[in-house]
Write a protein that holds these residues in place. Structure first.
Motif, PDB file in Angstrom:
ATOM      1  N   UNK A  72       0.840  -1.243  -0.056  1.00  0.00           N
ATOM      2  CA  UNK A  72       0.056   0.186  -0.072  1.00  0.00           C
ATOM      3  C   UNK A  72       0.714   1.308  -0.091  1.00  0.00           C
ATOM      4  N   UNK A  73       1.799   1.282   0.632  1.00  0.00           N
ATOM      5  CA  UNK A  73       2.801   2.333   0.938  1.00  0.00           C
ATOM      6  C   UNK A  73       4.157   2.312   0.038  1.00  0.00           C
ATOM      7  N   UNK A  74       4.080   1.194  -0.934  1.00  0.00           N
ATOM      8  CA  UNK A  74       5.427   1.047  -1.469  1.00  0.00           C
ATOM      9  C   UNK A  74       5.018   0.876  -3.047  1.00  0.00           C
ATOM     10  N   UNK A  75       3.891   0.869  -3.573  1.00  0.00           N
ATOM     11  CA  UNK A  75       3.550   0.797  -5.045  1.00  0.00           C
ATOM     12  C   UNK A  75       2.430   1.831  -5.342  1.00  0.00           C
ATOM     13  N   UNK A  76       2.454   2.078  -6.406  1.00  0.00           N
ATOM     14  CA  UNK A  76       1.608   3.287  -7.029  1.00  0.00           C
ATOM     15  C   UNK A  76       0.025   2.649  -6.894  1.00  0.00           C
ATOM     16  N   UNK A  77      -0.984   3.343  -6.524  1.00  0.00           N
ATOM     17  CA  UNK A  77      -2.192   2.789  -6.449  1.00  0.00           C
ATOM     18  C   UNK A  77      -2.714   2.225  -7.701  1.00  0.00           C
ATOM     19  N   UNK A  78      -2.344   2.858  -8.696  1.00  0.00           N
ATOM     20  CA  UNK A  78      -2.890   2.276  -9.969  1.00  0.00           C
ATOM     21  C   UNK A  78      -2.203   0.962 -10.312  1.00  0.00           C
ATOM     22  N   UNK A  79      -1.034   0.621  -9.762  1.00  0.00           N
ATOM     23  CA  UNK A  79      -0.217  -0.801 -10.047  1.00  0.00           C
ATOM     24  C   UNK A  79      -1.041  -1.667  -9.195  1.00  0.00           C
ATOM     25  N   UNK A  80      -1.550  -1.252  -7.990  1.00  0.00           N
ATOM     26  CA  UNK A  80      -2.243  -2.235  -7.282  1.00  0.00           C
ATOM     27  C   UNK A  80      -3.701  -2.609  -7.779  1.00  0.00           C
ATOM     28  N   UNK A  81      -4.259  -1.616  -8.622  1.00  0.00           N
ATOM     29  CA  UNK A  81      -5.445  -1.676  -9.130  1.00  0.00           C
ATOM     30  C   UNK A  81      -5.560  -2.389 -10.129  1.00  0.00           C
ATOM     31  N   UNK A 267     -15.681  23.907  -5.472  1.00  0.00           N
ATOM     32  CA  UNK A 267     -14.339  23.206  -4.694  1.00  0.00           C
ATOM     33  C   UNK A 267     -14.575  21.696  -5.058  1.00  0.00           C
ATOM     34  N   UNK A 268     -13.341  21.151  -5.297  1.00  0.00           N
ATOM     35  CA  UNK A 268     -13.227  19.602  -5.462  1.00  0.00           C
ATOM     36  C   UNK A 268     -12.834  19.521  -7.007  1.00  0.00           C
ATOM     37  N   UNK A 269     -13.219  18.149  -7.326  1.00  0.00           N
ATOM     38  CA  UNK A 269     -12.741  17.848  -8.879  1.00  0.00           C
ATOM     39  C   UNK A 269     -13.613  18.771  -9.936  1.00  0.00           C
ATOM     40  N   UNK A 270     -12.321  19.083 -10.908  1.00  0.00           N
ATOM     41  CA  UNK A 270     -13.051  20.043 -11.819  1.00  0.00           C
ATOM     42  C   UNK A 270     -13.841  19.087 -13.087  1.00  0.00           C
ATOM     43  N   UNK A 271     -13.427  17.963 -13.140  1.00  0.00           N
ATOM     44  CA  UNK A 271     -13.863  17.060 -14.557  1.00  0.00           C
ATOM     45  C   UNK A 271     -14.434  15.865 -14.024  1.00  0.00           C
ATOM     46  N   UNK A 272     -14.957  15.645 -12.998  1.00  0.00           N
ATOM     47  CA  UNK A 272     -15.739  14.510 -12.780  1.00  0.00           C
ATOM     48  C   UNK A 272     -16.592  14.791 -11.614  1.00  0.00           C
ATOM     49  N   UNK A 273     -17.756  14.197 -11.296  1.00  0.00           N
ATOM     50  CA  UNK A 273     -18.704  14.509 -10.090  1.00  0.00           C
ATOM     51  C   UNK A 273     -18.594  13.338  -9.401  1.00  0.00           C
ATOM     52  N   UNK A 274     -17.962  13.370  -8.126  1.00  0.00           N
ATOM     53  CA  UNK A 274     -17.869  12.233  -7.046  1.00  0.00           C
ATOM     54  C   UNK A 274     -19.300  11.558  -6.939  1.00  0.00           C
ATOM     55  N   UNK A 275     -20.353  12.229  -6.963  1.00  0.00           N
ATOM     56  CA  UNK A 275     -21.414  11.686  -6.929  1.00  0.00           C
ATOM     57  C   UNK A 275     -21.965  10.252  -7.903  1.00  0.00           C
ATOM     58  N   UNK A 276     -21.272  10.847  -9.251  1.00  0.00           N
ATOM     59  CA  UNK A 276     -21.766   9.964 -10.180  1.00  0.00           C
ATOM     60  C   UNK A 276     -20.244   9.039 -10.627  1.00  0.00           C
ATOM     61  N   UNK A 277     -19.241   9.440  -9.846  1.00  0.00           N
ATOM     62  CA  UNK A 277     -18.059   8.628 -10.181  1.00  0.00           C
ATOM     63  C   UNK A 277     -18.240   6.933  -9.618  1.00  0.00           C
ATOM     64  N   UNK A 278     -17.755   6.021 -10.572  1.00  0.00           N
ATOM     65  CA  UNK A 278     -17.780   4.731  -9.967  1.00  0.00           C
ATOM     66  C   UNK A 278     -16.651   4.313  -9.165  1.00  0.00           C
ATOM     67  N   UNK A 279     -16.771   3.785  -7.758  1.00  0.00           N
ATOM     68  CA  UNK A 279     -15.630   3.487  -6.798  1.00  0.00           C
ATOM     69  C   UNK A 279     -14.580   2.800  -7.499  1.00  0.00           C
ATOM     70  N   UNK A 280     -14.763   2.093  -8.278  1.00  0.00           N
ATOM     71  CA  UNK A 280     -13.893   1.073  -8.931  1.00  0.00           C
ATOM     72  C   UNK A 280     -13.082   1.624 -10.174  1.00  0.00           C
ATOM     73  N   UNK A 281     -13.353   2.883 -10.368  1.00  0.00           N
ATOM     74  CA  UNK A 281     -12.627   3.470 -11.776  1.00  0.00           C
ATOM     75  C   UNK A 281     -11.267   3.915 -11.423  1.00  0.00           C
ATOM     76  N   UNK A 282     -10.580   3.845 -12.685  1.00  0.00           N
ATOM     77  CA  UNK A 282      -9.476   4.812 -12.944  1.00  0.00           C
ATOM     78  C   UNK A 282      -8.407   5.164 -11.871  1.00  0.00           C
ATOM     79  N   UNK A 283      -7.799   6.159 -11.871  1.00  0.00           N
ATOM     80  CA  UNK A 283      -6.824   6.548 -10.897  1.00  0.00           C
ATOM     81  C   UNK A 283      -7.268   7.365  -9.810  1.00  0.00           C
ATOM     82  N   UNK A 284      -8.647   7.395  -9.500  1.00  0.00           N
ATOM     83  CA  UNK A 284      -9.345   8.379  -8.815  1.00  0.00           C
ATOM     84  C   UNK A 284      -8.861   8.385  -7.311  1.00  0.00           C
TER      85      UNK A 284
END
Length: 295
Positions: A72-81, A267-284
Motif C-alpha cells: 500500500x505504501x510501496x506501490x503506486x495505487x494504479x499498479x495495485x488496481x 471546490x473539488x474535482x473539476x472534471x468529474x462528479x464524485x456522486x456519479x463517479x464509480x468507486x472502482x474506476x481509474x486513478x481516482x
C-alpha cells in the motif's frame, strides 16, 4: 527412566532388555513400513508437497490481499488496481486451490484460458497479467513476503505473440490533432452533467500543452490550479509514479478562459462528479478502490 537407572547400576544381570533401544524389538509391521515407505502420512512430511498438510489454506485471493496490504505504501495505487484485475481472473481459475500447490503448468493453462476464453491478447497477457502474478508470487517467495511460497511458478512463463504489422504510426497526425482540438472548442456547457462537458472542453487542450496523461488531468481539483512565482501552474497529484508534478499553464489556455472556468467551479474535482463517479474506476484519488477478490 527408573528401569534404565536401575539397569545401569546393576549391570547386564539386572535383566533389562537393551535391545529395545536399538530397534531390534520393532514389530515386523513397523520395520516393513519403514523399509517400504508405507508408514502413515502423519509420521512423515512428503517431499513432493510444498507445504505442510495441516497448514492454513492460502488461496490466490488471500495471497493477493496480503501483498496489497504490504504494498500500500510501496506501490503506486494504479499498479495495485491493475494487478487486482489480473488476480480476479487468476483466482477464478485457481478456485479454492492452495497457492502453494500451483505449478508452472497451472499458470500457463490460465494464460491460455485468458487468451482463448476471455479474449485477451497474448501481448497484453505477457506484459500485464503474467507480470502482475509473477511480481506477487516473487514477493511471496522472498523474505519480504515471509517465504509463503517455496518458489515462483511464473518464472519463464510466456505466450507466443503473433507478429503484428503496424498499419500506421502510433501518434496522432496533424490533421487528427486539429480535429480533436477544434471539436473541444465547440463543447457547450451541460447543466445535466457539467463536469463531463468540462472534461471534453478542457482536457484535450490541457494535455496538448502539458503532455500529461488524460487520467492525470481528469483528477485535477480546483485547489490544484494556483499562482506560483508569477505564473499560473497546475499540480498533478495523481500520477503514474505517484509523485506530485507541477506544470505551468500555457498562455493560450488562459486566453481561452480556463482560469475563469476554474474560478466559477465548485471546490473539488473539476472534471468529474464524485456522486456519479464509480468507486472502482481509474486513478481516482490515488487509492486502490478495488473490492476484495473472491476466492
Amino acid at each position: 527412566m527408573k528401569r534404565l537407572w536401575q539397569a545401569e547400576r546393576s549391570g547386564p544381570k539386572a535383566g533389562f532388555d537393551w535391545s529395545i533401544c536399538d530397534g531390534s524389538q520393532l514389530s515386523k509391521r513397523d520395520t516393513d513400513s519403514v523399509a517400504n515407505g508405507t508408514h502413515s502420512d502423519t509420521e512423515r512430511v512428503s517431499s513432493q508437497s510444498p507445504f505442510k498438510a495441516d497448514s492454513e489454506l492460502l488461496t490466490v485471493a488471500n495471497l493477493f490481499e496480503q501483498w496489497a496490504v504490504y504494498s500500500a505504501d510501496k506501490k503506486a495505487a494504479n499498479t495495485i488496481k491493475r494487478y487486482r484485475g489480473s488476480f480476479r481472473s487468476f483466482a477464478a481459475f485457481a478456485k479454492s486451490r492452495d497457492a502453494r500447490s500451483l505449478t508452472a503448468d497451472d499458470v500457463f493453462a490460465w494464460a491460455e484460458m485468458r487468451r482463448d476464453v476471455e479474449g485477451v491478447s497474448a501481448r497484453a497477457i505477457n506484459k500485464n497479467d503474467l507480470v502482475a502474478v509473477s511480481s506477487v508470487f516473487r514477493w511471496a517467495s522472498g523474505r519480504s513476503g515471509g517465504q509463503l511460497l517455496s518458489k515462483n511458478p511464473v518464472t519463464g512463463i510466456a505466450l507466443d505473440e503473433p507478429r503484428i504489422v503496424a498499419q500506421r504510426e502510433r501518434t496522432f497526425r496533424d490533421d487528427e490533432i486539429r480535429a480533436i482540438l477544434s471539436a473541444a472548442l465547440t463543447v457547450k456547457h451541460d447543466d445535466h452533467n457539467p463536469t463531463r462537458a468540462a472534461s471534453r472542453r478542457w482536457c484535450p487542450w490541457l494535455t496538448a500543452y502539458s503532455g500529461a496523461r488524460i487520467a492525470e488531468l481528469t483528477n485535477l481539483e480546483k485547489r490544484d490550479i494556483r499562482h506560483e512565482a508569477g505564473i499560473m501552474v497546475m499540480d498533478l497529484r495523481v500520477t503514474k509514479t505517484g509523485e506530485l508534478r507541477t506544470v505551468p499553464l500555457h498562455a493560450h489556455l488562459i486566453d481561452q478562459g480556463f482560469l475563469v472556468f476554474v474560478a466559477t467551479s465548485a471546490p473539488g474535482p473539476l472534471f468529474y462528479d464524485p456522486k456519479r463517479h464509480r468507486k472502482d474506476s481509474g486513478y481516482s484519488s490515488g487509492v486502490d478502490r478495488g473490492g476484495p477478490i473472491s476466492s
